[in-house]
Design a protein around this motif. Structure first.
Motif: not given
Length: 283
Positions: A198-217
């Protein structure tokens, strides 16, 4: 159906491919064009037998020439999942599926380690594949953590589906221009939620989201294969490079230290011979 699928184009993958070719096995090899970026970018390698004080670029050139001379081709398709299916494995590459009787994981280690909660919410709001899961988030709010510019076409695809997309690029000069994309700076710290992310945590904030995509090599090995035994982020193998899943082998940096090309090449050879003996026991 292939006898084997090799996943990864570093020293372990090269060694496994050359050995399977010598053993007359029918296999498919997945990896980046130009072989491993880790090899290509190495300044100098001193302990690889027969190649004293070689640069990474030169080693990659030699590996490429050797595999080409052996008639071995590499598929640049990105593997997003490996699923046991009876006496074989189904290898998912976005929307394509390939079948092999055995698999050799030679995926190396991630330059960007999983963040807190990433693997816990895999399949529950966290995805590594835009084309596989993007349609699930049509008209919704998503976050995309991307480690390399070469993945921007996947971000643009997701932007056509989502109502709002937060982009957290871990590379310089992102160039995604879609109107519904907001680019943020700073590294992600963790993922939180209940049944789903439900949330992606950043250093100074947090994002309320429905989904998170981790696009990596590269994807974590444990994310590629459900039920794979790992320890401290490395695939657990025995002396034959066998994992806890029958028919699935692993070699190279993904199995643990030392992170050395010579060690990876040796394990690639062992894993290929393991495949040969495993198949010999099957009808």
């Amino acid at each position: 159906m292939y006898d084997c699928a090799i996943i990864g184009a570093g020293a372990a993958g090269v060694s496994a491919a050359l050995t399977l070719k010598a053993l007359h096995k029918n296999f498919i090899w997945f990896g980046a064009g130009g072989l491993s970026a880790k090899i290509r970018n190495a300044e100098r390698i001193d302990n690889f037998p027969g190649l004293p004080a070689v640069s990474g670029a030169k080693m990659a050139e030699i590996f490429s020439a050797q595999t080409a001379a052996a008639g071995i081709e590499i598929s640049k398709k990105r593997v997003t999942g490996i699923y046991p299916a009876g006496e074989a494995f189904e290898i998912l590459c976005d929307t394509e599926v390939f079948t092999a009787r055995t698999v050799i994981l030679a995926t190396g280690v991630e330059a960007v380690k999983p963040i807190a909660g990433e693997l816990d919410f895999l399949g529950r709001g966290v995805s590594y594949c835009a084309t596989c899961d993007g349609a699930l988030y049509r008209g919704k709010t998503i976050a995309v953590v991307c480690t390399e510019k070469e993945q921007e076409h996947e971000i643009e695809f997701l932007a056509t589906l989502a109502q709002k997309l937060y982009l957290i690029p871990l590379y310089k000069n992102p160039a995604v221009q879609a109107k519904n994309v907001e680019t943020l700076s700073g590294a992600p710290l963790g993922i939180e939620g209940g049944l789903r992310a439900e949330k992606l945590l950043l250093k100074d904030s947090e994002l309320a989201v429905d989904g998170i995509f981790m696009l990596k090599a590269a994807m974590p090995s444990a994310a590629l294969v459900n039920g794979l035994q790992t320890e401290n982020g490395h695939v657990v193998i025995n002396r034959a490079c066998e994992t806890n899943i029958k028919g699935l082998f692993a070699a190279g940096d993904c199995t643990g230290r030392p992170y050395q090309y010579v060690k990876a090449a040796g394990e690639g050879n062992v894993a290929a011979h393991g495949v040969h003996f495993y198949l010999a026991k099957k009808p």
